[in-house]
Write a protein that holds these residues in place. Structure first.
Motif, PDB file in Angstrom:
ATOM      1  N   GLU A   1      30.204  -1.748  42.397  1.00  0.00           N
ATOM      2  CA  GLU A   1      31.631  -1.597  42.126  1.00  0.00           C
ATOM      3  C   GLU A   1      32.022  -0.135  41.991  1.00  0.00           C
ATOM      4  OE1 GLU A   1      29.614  -3.537  40.243  1.00  0.00           O
ATOM      5  OE2 GLU A   1      30.288  -5.565  40.628  1.00  0.00           O
ATOM      6  N   VAL A   2      31.207   0.625  41.265  1.00  0.00           N
ATOM      7  CA  VAL A   2      31.504   2.039  41.044  1.00  0.00           C
ATOM      8  C   VAL A   2      31.427   2.808  42.366  1.00  0.00           C
ATOM      9  CG1 VAL A   2      30.722   4.147  39.899  1.00  0.00           C
ATOM     10  CG2 VAL A   2      30.751   1.983  38.659  1.00  0.00           C
ATOM     11  N   MET A   3      30.400   2.530  43.155  1.00  0.00           N
ATOM     12  CA  MET A   3      30.247   3.230  44.435  1.00  0.00           C
ATOM     13  C   MET A   3      31.395   2.881  45.388  1.00  0.00           C
ATOM     14  SD  MET A   3      27.603   5.123  44.088  1.00  0.00           S
ATOM     15  CE  MET A   3      27.055   5.554  45.716  1.00  0.00           C
ATOM     16  N   GLY A   4      31.806   1.627  45.407  1.00  0.00           N
ATOM     17  CA  GLY A   4      32.926   1.220  46.250  1.00  0.00           C
ATOM     18  C   GLY A   4      34.221   1.880  45.832  1.00  0.00           C
ATOM     19  N   ALA A   5      34.482   1.915  44.535  1.00  0.00           N
ATOM     20  CA  ALA A   5      35.694   2.558  44.027  1.00  0.00           C
ATOM     21  C   ALA A   5      35.692   4.057  44.331  1.00  0.00           C
ATOM     22  CB  ALA A   5      35.827   2.321  42.527  1.00  0.00           C
ATOM     23  N   LEU A   6      34.539   4.679  44.158  1.00  0.00           N
ATOM     24  CA  LEU A   6      34.418   6.107  44.443  1.00  0.00           C
ATOM     25  C   LEU A   6      34.648   6.392  45.918  1.00  0.00           C
ATOM     26  CD1 LEU A   6      33.739   8.969  43.518  1.00  0.00           C
ATOM     27  CD2 LEU A   6      31.323   8.413  43.838  1.00  0.00           C
ATOM     28  N   LEU A   7      34.049   5.589  46.787  1.00  0.00           N
ATOM     29  CA  LEU A   7      34.233   5.785  48.223  1.00  0.00           C
ATOM     30  C   LEU A   7      35.691   5.588  48.626  1.00  0.00           C
ATOM     31  CD1 LEU A   7      32.931   6.370  50.943  1.00  0.00           C
ATOM     32  CD2 LEU A   7      32.486   3.936  51.169  1.00  0.00           C
ATOM     33  N   LEU A   8      36.336   4.567  48.065  1.00  0.00           N
ATOM     34  CA  LEU A   8      37.749   4.332  48.350  1.00  0.00           C
ATOM     35  C   LEU A   8      38.606   5.513  47.913  1.00  0.00           C
ATOM     36  CD1 LEU A   8      39.895   2.382  49.409  1.00  0.00           C
ATOM     37  CD2 LEU A   8      39.978   1.386  47.119  1.00  0.00           C
ATOM     38  N   ALA A   9      38.326   6.047  46.731  1.00  0.00           N
ATOM     39  CA  ALA A   9      39.083   7.206  46.239  1.00  0.00           C
ATOM     40  C   ALA A   9      38.869   8.417  47.133  1.00  0.00           C
ATOM     41  CB  ALA A   9      38.670   7.524  44.808  1.00  0.00           C
ATOM     42  N   LEU A  10      37.632   8.641  47.558  1.00  0.00           N
ATOM     43  CA  LEU A  10      37.345   9.792  48.422  1.00  0.00           C
ATOM     44  C   LEU A  10      37.989   9.634  49.795  1.00  0.00           C
ATOM     45  CD1 LEU A  10      33.599  10.435  47.530  1.00  0.00           C
ATOM     46  CD2 LEU A  10      35.573  11.857  46.928  1.00  0.00           C
ATOM     47  N   GLN A  11      37.998   8.437  50.336  1.00  0.00           N
ATOM     48  CA  GLN A  11      38.634   8.209  51.634  1.00  0.00           C
ATOM     49  C   GLN A  11      40.141   8.401  51.542  1.00  0.00           C
ATOM     50  OE1 GLN A  11      37.206   4.278  52.574  1.00  0.00           O
ATOM     51  NE2 GLN A  11      35.527   5.074  53.802  1.00  0.00           N
ATOM     52  N   THR A  12      40.728   7.973  50.451  1.00  0.00           N
ATOM     53  CA  THR A  12      42.170   8.126  50.252  1.00  0.00           C
ATOM     54  C   THR A  12      42.550   9.595  50.116  1.00  0.00           C
ATOM     55  OG1 THR A  12      42.234   5.980  49.151  1.00  0.00           O
ATOM     56  CG2 THR A  12      44.095   7.429  48.785  1.00  0.00           C
ATOM     57  N   ALA A  13      41.668  10.388  49.529  1.00  0.00           N
ATOM     58  CA  ALA A  13      41.937  11.817  49.324  1.00  0.00           C
ATOM     59  C   ALA A  13      41.559  12.663  50.529  1.00  0.00           C
ATOM     60  CB  ALA A  13      41.176  12.294  48.091  1.00  0.00           C
ATOM     61  N   ASP A  14      41.113  12.033  51.612  1.00  0.00           N
ATOM     62  CA  ASP A  14      40.691  12.748  52.821  1.00  0.00           C
ATOM     63  C   ASP A  14      39.618  13.790  52.543  1.00  0.00           C
ATOM     64  OD1 ASP A  14      42.317  11.326  54.565  1.00  0.00           O
ATOM     65  OD2 ASP A  14      44.031  12.659  54.202  1.00  0.00           O
ATOM     66  N   VAL A  15      38.692  13.453  51.680  1.00  0.00           N
ATOM     67  CA  VAL A  15      37.561  14.320  51.365  1.00  0.00           C
ATOM     68  C   VAL A  15      36.395  13.886  52.256  1.00  0.00           C
ATOM     69  CG1 VAL A  15      35.910  14.973  49.566  1.00  0.00           C
ATOM     70  CG2 VAL A  15      38.316  14.605  48.994  1.00  0.00           C
ATOM     71  N   PRO A  16      35.738  14.832  52.942  1.00  0.00           N
ATOM     72  CA  PRO A  16      34.597  14.426  53.758  1.00  0.00           C
ATOM     73  C   PRO A  16      33.493  13.831  52.881  1.00  0.00           C
ATOM     74  CG  PRO A  16      34.879  16.815  53.789  1.00  0.00           C
ATOM     75  CD  PRO A  16      35.997  16.246  52.977  1.00  0.00           C
ATOM     76  N   VAL A  17      32.942  12.717  53.334  1.00  0.00           N
ATOM     77  CA  VAL A  17      31.932  12.006  52.567  1.00  0.00           C
ATOM     78  C   VAL A  17      30.620  12.032  53.324  1.00  0.00           C
ATOM     79  CG1 VAL A  17      31.275   9.783  51.579  1.00  0.00           C
ATOM     80  CG2 VAL A  17      33.674  10.495  51.567  1.00  0.00           C
ATOM     81  N   ARG A  18      29.554  12.431  52.643  1.00  0.00           N
ATOM     82  CA  ARG A  18      28.205  12.403  53.217  1.00  0.00           C
ATOM     83  C   ARG A  18      27.464  11.261  52.553  1.00  0.00           C
ATOM     84  NH1 ARG A  18      23.734  15.409  51.051  1.00  0.00           N
ATOM     85  NH2 ARG A  18      21.954  14.640  52.181  1.00  0.00           N
ATOM     86  N   VAL A  19      27.000  10.316  53.356  1.00  0.00           N
ATOM     87  CA  VAL A  19      26.263   9.187  52.826  1.00  0.00           C
ATOM     88  C   VAL A  19      24.798   9.436  53.023  1.00  0.00           C
ATOM     89  CG1 VAL A  19      25.872   6.709  53.005  1.00  0.00           C
ATOM     90  CG2 VAL A  19      28.173   7.639  53.329  1.00  0.00           C
ATOM     91  N   ASP A  20      24.038   9.460  51.922  1.00  0.00           N
ATOM     92  CA  ASP A  20      22.603   9.656  51.975  1.00  0.00           C
ATOM     93  C   ASP A  20      21.950   8.305  51.825  1.00  0.00           C
ATOM     94  OD1 ASP A  20      20.079  10.646  51.982  1.00  0.00           O
ATOM     95  OD2 ASP A  20      20.232  11.730  50.088  1.00  0.00           O
ATOM     96  N   LEU A  21      21.299   7.830  52.889  1.00  0.00           N
ATOM     97  CA  LEU A  21      20.723   6.496  52.888  1.00  0.00           C
ATOM     98  C   LEU A  21      19.315   6.431  52.318  1.00  0.00           C
ATOM     99  CD1 LEU A  21      21.990   5.249  56.348  1.00  0.00           C
ATOM    100  CD2 LEU A  21      22.964   4.813  54.097  1.00  0.00           C
ATOM    101  N   GLU A  22      18.768   7.565  51.924  1.00  0.00           N
ATOM    102  CA  GLU A  22      17.421   7.557  51.346  1.00  0.00           C
ATOM    103  C   GLU A  22      17.465   6.985  49.950  1.00  0.00           C
ATOM    104  OE1 GLU A  22      15.082  11.063  51.562  1.00  0.00           O
ATOM    105  OE2 GLU A  22      15.979  11.686  53.442  1.00  0.00           O
ATOM    106  N   GLU A  23      16.373   6.341  49.564  1.00  0.00           N
ATOM    107  CA  GLU A  23      16.241   5.782  48.224  1.00  0.00           C
ATOM    108  C   GLU A  23      16.223   6.911  47.207  1.00  0.00           C
ATOM    109  OE1 GLU A  23      15.620   2.476  47.191  1.00  0.00           O
ATOM    110  OE2 GLU A  23      16.119   1.827  49.212  1.00  0.00           O
ATOM    111  N   GLU A  24      16.812   6.655  46.036  1.00  0.00           N
ATOM    112  CA  GLU A  24      16.742   7.637  44.958  1.00  0.00           C
ATOM    113  C   GLU A  24      15.312   7.665  44.431  1.00  0.00           C
ATOM    114  OE1 GLU A  24      19.530   7.224  41.819  1.00  0.00           O
ATOM    115  OE2 GLU A  24      21.124   6.645  43.192  1.00  0.00           O
ATOM    116  N   LYS A  25      14.847   8.834  44.162  1.00  0.00           N
ATOM    117  CA  LYS A  25      13.484   8.973  43.622  1.00  0.00           C
ATOM    118  C   LYS A  25      13.589   9.322  42.137  1.00  0.00           C
ATOM    119  CE  LYS A  25      11.458  10.211  47.971  1.00  0.00           C
ATOM    120  NZ  LYS A  25      10.627  11.103  48.708  1.00  0.00           N
ATOM    121  N   VAL A  26      12.986   8.468  41.340  1.00  0.00           N
ATOM    122  CA  VAL A  26      12.974   8.694  39.895  1.00  0.00           C
ATOM    123  C   VAL A  26      11.640   9.325  39.568  1.00  0.00           C
ATOM    124  CG1 VAL A  26      13.116   7.612  37.644  1.00  0.00           C
ATOM    125  CG2 VAL A  26      14.463   6.699  39.542  1.00  0.00           C
ATOM    126  N   GLY A  27      11.648  10.428  38.882  1.00  0.00           N
ATOM    127  CA  GLY A  27      10.374  11.090  38.645  1.00  0.00           C
ATOM    128  C   GLY A  27      10.212  11.629  37.312  1.00  0.00           C
TER     129      GLY A  27
END
Length: 96
Positions: free
Chosen positions: A70-96
């Protein structure tokens, strides 16, 4: 109880699967966090009701974003509405 819910949801998804013929059903939400307790009966109910497509079988998978969807969807929608370029990183997050 969760397995019964999975079987009931699977029966509904099977009906939709026959009408729409999707390749993948992505399951999210709080119930999806139970994993195979929900997904196993769902898959079984679908396979009993939908003809198996050997070339492209219907897959039932948990949502990749989990509780953050939900948070990621809302954030993406807000960024698209603001015409901000979005970079999607498809790699898994690494917890270390």
């Amino acid at each position: 109880m969760i397995a019964d819910a999975g079987a009931q949801i699977g029966a509904v998804v099977a009906g939709l699967g026959m009408a729409v013929n999707p390749q993948v059903v992505i399951v999210g939400g709080e119930l999806a966090e139970t994993g195979e307790v929900l997904l196993g009966p769902m898959r079984e109910a679908i396979s009993r009701r939908v003809l198996t497509n050997q070339i492209a079988p219907l897959e039932v998978v948990p949502a990749a974003l989990g509780s953050r969807a939900e948070v990621m969807g809302a954030l993406l929608l807000a960024l698209q509405t603001a015409d901000v370029p979005v970079r999607v990183d498809l790699e898994e997050e690494k917890v270390g």
